[in-house]
Every structure is written in C-alpha cells, then in structure tokens.
Design an enzyme around this catalytic site. Structure first.
Site, PDB file in Angstrom:
ATOM      1  N   HIS A  54      22.185   0.962  28.139  1.00 11.73           N
ATOM      2  CA  HIS A  54      22.327   1.450  29.509  1.00 11.73           C
ATOM      3  C   HIS A  54      22.571   0.318  30.503  1.00 11.73           C
ATOM      4  CE1 HIS A  54      17.807   0.933  29.633  1.00 11.73           C
ATOM      5  NE2 HIS A  54      18.070   0.556  30.875  1.00 11.73           N
ATOM      6  N   ASP A  99      18.961   1.725  21.919  1.00 14.08           N
ATOM      7  CA  ASP A  99      19.431   1.335  23.247  1.00 14.08           C
ATOM      8  C   ASP A  99      19.766  -0.159  23.286  1.00 14.08           C
ATOM      9  OD1 ASP A  99      19.987   1.171  25.919  1.00 14.08           O
ATOM     10  OD2 ASP A  99      18.223   2.260  26.579  1.00 14.08           O
ATOM     11  N   SER A 125      14.653  -3.694  31.694  1.00 13.94           N
ATOM     12  CA  SER A 125      15.531  -3.148  30.663  1.00 13.94           C
ATOM     13  C   SER A 125      16.326  -4.276  30.018  1.00 13.94           C
ATOM     14  CB  SER A 125      16.492  -2.134  31.277  1.00 13.94           C
ATOM     15  OG  SER A 125      15.817  -0.984  31.701  1.00 13.94           O
TER      16      SER A 125
END
Length: 718
Positions: free
Chosen positions: A87, A224, A654
C-alpha cells in the site's frame, strides 16, 4: 549508576502500567535513547550494542528509510533493494498500470535493471544524525515572537544549518522540528535519493488481500509488500536526479533478511517513521477529536466512497485511476470509526480527566511553583475547546467535502485558482497573463467526479449550520431548484477550469464570471471565515497544551518520556505475541490454510477474491511432500503468513522493518488491530498490537509466484 538505572527501569514498568519487565510502550528517538530503555531492550533479548544500533556507517539505523514522506522502508541488499508495503507503493504501481498492462491486477516483476520502472515525485531519505537545538532556538528569541515570525525563524535556522552542512557534504539537508508539544526542538540531518524504481509487486488481490473487510482486523493473511531499488550517480554513489545512466546504489549497511522465524515471547523491534500521535493531548482535545473530527470525517467519506465504488466496479479504467485514492480515503474512514469506538469503550476521556485532576493538584504544590515556567489553566483550556467545537465540526465537513481530501478534481482546481497558482504569459502585459492547468486527465473520471461533487454538495448542506454555506448554495436553490446534479452539470459545461489547454486570463473582466472561478471564490470566502474564527483560538489551545505537556514531564521527571510521533525516525521494542480476542486467545500468527479458507469465500466476499493461479499455487504446496520448503516454520511446521507483536506503531510506520534481537529482518509492519485504533492518543498495552507480514511469506511469493531468482540471490536470506 547501576542503582539509578534500576530505579529508572522500575519507573518504565510503572509508566507502562505493568509488573513485569515487558515495557511495550514508546516511540523512542534513537540518538538520545535513555539508558534505562536500552537496558530493558537487552533484558528482553536485544543483543546489539548501542553503536551497532545508531552510531557509525554500519549502524542498523542506516538501513531504515523514510519512504517518500508517508511510509517507511528498509534496504535489504548491497545493490539498494528496498522493501516497503504494497500500500506504500500503491500509487507508483497504479501510475504504471493501464488496461492493457494492469500491474495492480496482475503484479509486476522486472527481470533486469533495464525493466525497473522510474517514478516521479518519489524518494527515500536516510537519517544521518539528530541533535537537540532547543537552546539555540530559544536564544534567537523564539518565545517572544508571533506565529508568523516563529515560522520564519525556524525556516531561517534550517537554511543556515543546511548551508553549513553542505560545506562538508552537498547531499545533506537539515530539518528543525518541535518535540514534546514544542517544549524541545531537534535538528535532523537527512540524505535523499530521488531516483527510485519499481522492481516487484504481487497482484493487488494478495498485496491488499482482505481489503476493507479485514483492514485493522485480526487474523490477517495480507502479503503487504512491494520492492523498489535506489539508483545513484555512477561516479559518486550519491544522490542524483533520474538518468538512464544512473546505477544501483551500493549502501554500506543493509538489513540481513532472516529465514529463522520467531516464537511467542521473542524480542521484536520496529524502526521507522511514525507520522503523528497525540498522547499528551488533554481530555478536552480528545473529546473534540471524537465529536468534531472523527465523526464527520467518517460520515462524509462514507457517502463519498459509495459513489466512488459504484463507478470503479463498473469500469476497469476508472478503477485504475481511483484505486489509490479510494484506498487512502477508506483507510482513514475506518480508522475514524474504530478510534471513536475505542475512545468510548475504554473510557479514554474520563481516564484523561482523572489524570488531569492529579496533575492539577501537583501543579498547586510549592515544588511545582518553583519548577514550572508556566502553569496550565485548565478552566481556560476547557473554555477554549468548548468555543471551538462547533467551528471545528463545520471545518471538518468543509475540508472533507471541498479540499483535496474530497478527491474531487473540480473542487481542487477551483480552490487552487485562489491560492499560489503559477502565472503564465508576459510579465509586462498583465491582461495577457493567465493560469493553465496541466493535463492530468489520466487521473480522474468526469462521471465519477461530477456525481461525487453533487453528493458532497448535498451532504454538506445537511450537516452544517447555514452560516458556513458558500454563496453558491443560493444559486443552487434559486436557479436549479435545489438540484445539485444539474448545478454540477452547469459548472462542467460553462466553466473553463476542466477544459484541456484552457487559458484563464485572471486580469480580464469576464474572469470572475466563469462559474468554476466563482465557485472557488465562494469556497475561499468561507475558508477565510474559518481561518479568522479558528486562528486565535487554535494558538491559545496550542499554548495551553504545551504547558500541559511540560507539567507532565516535570511531575514525572524520574521517568523516561518519548515525544509524540512527528515523522522522524523512532524505535519501538517489545515481543511477539497475541492478545485476548473476544475472550479467547487471538493466536500470534496465521497460516496458509487460513488463507485458502478465506479465498474459498471470494465469490461472496469480494475482498477475499484471488486469482486462480494463487489458489492453485497454495493448494499444490499444501498437498506436496515438503510444503513450502525452506519458508516453512521449523517449530510450527506451518507456512506462517502474518504475525503479531506489541510494538508501538501508527500511520507512517507502514513498511517499517521488524527486527529480531540480532537486528535481522523478520517482517514488515503494515497494520494495527481494531482494538489499537485509539493508540494515537492512548496506548493500551493489553489490546494494542502491530500486525506484520512474515518476511518468509514475502520471499515465498517472490520465489514461487514471481520466479524472481535474481532478486532472491541478491537478498541472500539466511
């Protein structure tokens, strides 16, 4: 010294509200890591020296990067490969995708350096050093200045320090930022590399597996990750603007990728760039955040996203254009909903009020009177927040409906015309000067843009006091009978602002008659009203919040404290482990079997859909004699996909590397659990968990799906 450290360690345990040595809260700046914190890390299994962590060319911190100003990442090879989240690379992947070559849908692997894809406006930044410059800032008279002069002073200091640093190394720059609510100031030196190329990504169905359904939830099976490469000047190995002649960067330090896994209770550590927390925020501030920010944000985004999703599902080209925008909007939509639920279920406002009562009592003591330069005026703080609540609520609705947050290109352009837009045309002939928008038609869809704008116009009027309505609402009622869709059709048909190549001559008489220009002017007028009403109140609130933080630090001066996150490098340490999930153990990892079970629901739950090749790959592995080979965990005998730690993270983390006690890479942080959504204001050690993708899962898909032999050899996992 040893006795003092022992006392501090006990303080940490008290600070975290626990009676064991597992102190799991804290986003610690590393250059001034408290000795007591470092000793706790060692007790829990950290085996590196402090110099190996922070000092010198071979320090572990030199492998960790700020990824494009919104995520974190880690260098994993001697040729500059960078791991981050899928992402985090989402927009880069989307920008290279077309209907014919849909890398979002199908994934991508560059089989050679020549196939690696360059990206505009992306970078990685390495932190070189950090130091406290509070005395310098104060000596320049910062406290005596108004806000505008304060900003100018900090800008001037940054420029001065950067120019001095560039005398020794032209690739460096320095930022000066407030810490501890502005009670301290740190200067951080960075080196940026702007030639960053996409190397590998799995299909979105794996990189974003679970979608909105599983976002902020446990258990997870999302792989991810995405892979980029840093390119450098071929002569200096330093930063360089994109050029076909640039070569892969050769760092002096990169992270060793580990195949050894982890077990319950093992030491785990994240290093990265957490974006923003507000744990020093007062109870009044938290209440305002809940009611005047989170609640309207969730409501507005909810109605907007329904429209976006309808158009995206109907047209593949539209989906590609809006995938990244939708994902970003949806992430904060769900975050706002979850945070408010946690604020209420945990009772955070009351917990803060109880603490503030103790702080107020301490502040009235003789010792506090001597120690504090300023006292918190709690009554004033309560009054200021009460006065600002309704305005803040209206502002959040306005910002979500009409600024860039709206994802509406028409509104974005209309407002941009009222700000610092580039002036084109001859300098000496003002009547021939004009504004012109770049052609970015590949990034928006007319039908979606129009329906979202009409929906938001209606929704805004239904949720705010009439005094915050721009003038064009009278036009909508008088000339269009309250029909928002017809009004938006009129804007698009009659205005030049969405016309490709149109020149808007802003010094000519007819300029303000353009409906889009008039629309933007009306919005700007209301923006000015908000600024006028909120400006002084916000400044007064910030001053009292600063005093509140200073009082807390002084009252608890025997305890180490970390500053709120502000997108500077932080370290968080803790352990691998689960939590209580609805009265049952959550487990601390997920397996390939659980992924297959969810995939089987893909015909009913769209977020669980995966390409047939993924089904076949996993089912074949599970039936083989040696399922998942070297990627299978030696202890559990399973292919472990995602895992939990109690590391303290937030947005910006992240892509943060998750290290074991030896500083080896075992995973990438990509999410928190639902019960951690209030962690930005209150860390709950019982519930808050960091969710990471197991690095063996990453390598497995690179190997068995991507057949990325050249990358795996380069990474050399052990």
């Amino acid at each position: 010294m040893k006795k003092k450290a022992t006392v501090l360690i006990a303080s940490i345990m008290a600070f975290c509200g626990i009676n064991t040595a597992h102190a799991d809260e804290g986003m610690w700046t590393i250059y001034n890591l408290p000795n007591a914190v470092y000793e706790m890390m060692q007790r829990e299994g950290f085996s590196m020296t402090y110099d190996q962590l922070y000092n010198g060319e071979n320090a572990l911190k030199n492998a960790v990067v700020n990824f494009s100003g919104y995520c974190s990442g880690v260098v994993v090879s001697p040729d500059g490969l960078v791991f981050t989240n899928h992402h985090c690379g989402f927009e880069a992947i989307r920008s290279h995708s077309t209907v014919e070559h849909d890398y979002m849908l199908n994934g991508f692997f560059a089989k050679s350096y020549a196939e690696e894809l360059p990206n505009e406006n992306m970078f990685v930044s390495f932190m070189v050093e950090q130091k406290d410059v509070t005395d310098k800032v104060m000596s320049l008279g910062y406290e005596k200045l108004d806000n505008k002069k304060r900003d100018e002073l900090i800008d001037s200091l940054e420029n001065e320090m950067t120019q001095e640093a560039k005398k020794n190394d032209s690739t460096l720059h320095i930022t000066v930022q407030p810490f501890y609510e502005g009670n301290r100031w740190y200067a951080t030196t960075y080196r940026d590399f702007t030639d960053l190329r996409l190397v590998f990504t799995v299909p979105k169905s794996m990189g974003k597996f679970g979608g909105d359904t599983d976002n902020w939830m446990w258990p997870r099976q999302t792989c991810d990750f995405s892979v980029f490469r840093i390119y450098a000047d071929p002569k200096t190995n330093g930063p360089a603007a994109y050029s076909k002649d640039n070569v892969p960067y050769h760092p002096k330090r990169w992270a060793q990728v580990s195949l050894q896994g982890y077990k319950d209770g093992d030491y785990a550590m994240t290093m990265g760039y957490p974006g923003s927390t507000e744990r020093y925020l007062s109870s009044y501030g938290i209440q305002t955040m809940r009611d005047a920010e989170n609640a309207p944000r969730a409501q507005v985004r909810g109605v907007k996203q329904e429209v976006m999703q309808k158009h995206m599902r109907a047209d593949e080209a539209v989906r590609i254009k809006y995938d990244s925008k939708y994902a970003s909007s949806s992430n904060y939509w769900k975050n706002a909903i979850g945070m408010n639920k946690c604020i209420d279920s945990i009772g955070i406002v009351n917990l803060k009020r109880e603490y503030e009562t103790r702080l107020r009592a301490w502040q009235d003591t003789a010792k506090a009177a001597n120690d504090l330069a300023h006292k918190v005026d709690f009554d004033k703080l309560a009054k200021l927040y009460k006065e600002s609540a309704d305005v803040k609520y209206a502002w959040t609705n306005f910002a979500e409906s009409f600024t860039r947050r709206s994802n509406v290109e028409f509104s974005t352009r209309a407002i941009k015309l009222q700000t610092n837009m580039e002036v084109k045309g001859p300098e000496k002939n003002k009547k021939k000067q004009y504004h012109e928008f770049e052609d970015n038609s590949a990034e928006w869809d007319m039908a979606l843009d129009k329906e979202v704008l009409a929906t938001l116009l209606k929704n805004y009027k239904e949720h705010v006091n009439s005094k915050w309505l721009p003038k064009f609402y009278k036009t909508i009622d008088a000339e269009f009978g309250g029909n928002y869709a017809k009004y938006v059709d009129y804007l698009w048909e009659k205005s030049l602002i969405m016309k490709k190549g149109a020149k808007l001559y802003f010094n000519k008489k007819g300029y303000e008659k353009d409906p889009g220009v008039s629309f933007g002017m009306d919005l700007n007028d209301v923006y000015g009203d908000f600024a006028a009403q909120m400006g002084n109140i916000n400044d007064s609130i910030a001053e009292q919040e600063k005093y509140l933080c200073a009082a807390k630090l002084r009252m608890e001066e025997d305890m180490p404290h970390y500053s709120d996150a502000n997108f500077t490098m932080r370290l968080s340490y803790g352990q691998v482990g689960g939590f209580d999930l609805g009265g049952k153990p959550s487990g601390y990892y997920t397996t390939a079997e659980s992924l297959v079970e969810k995939m089987k629901q893909g015909d009913k739950v769209i977020d669980y859909y995966a390409e047939p090749i993924m089904h076949e790959l996993l089912e074949h592995e599970l039936l083989s004699d040696n399922p998942f080979g070297k990627y299978r965990d030696k202890t559990s005998g399973k292919m472990q996909l995602c895992f939990l730690t109690n590391n303290d993270i937030t947005g910006g983390n992240s892509g943060s590397p998750m290290f074991n006690g030896k500083g080896e890479l075992i995973g990438l942080a990509f999410d928190g659990n639902w019960d951690s959504l209030s962690s930005d204001i209150n860390f709950d050690k019982r519930l808050a968990r960091c969710i990471g993708v197991d690095i063996r899962y990453v390598l497995y898909l690179m190997d068995k799906w991507g057949h990325a032999d050249r990358l795996l050899k380069e990474i050399n996992a052990k």
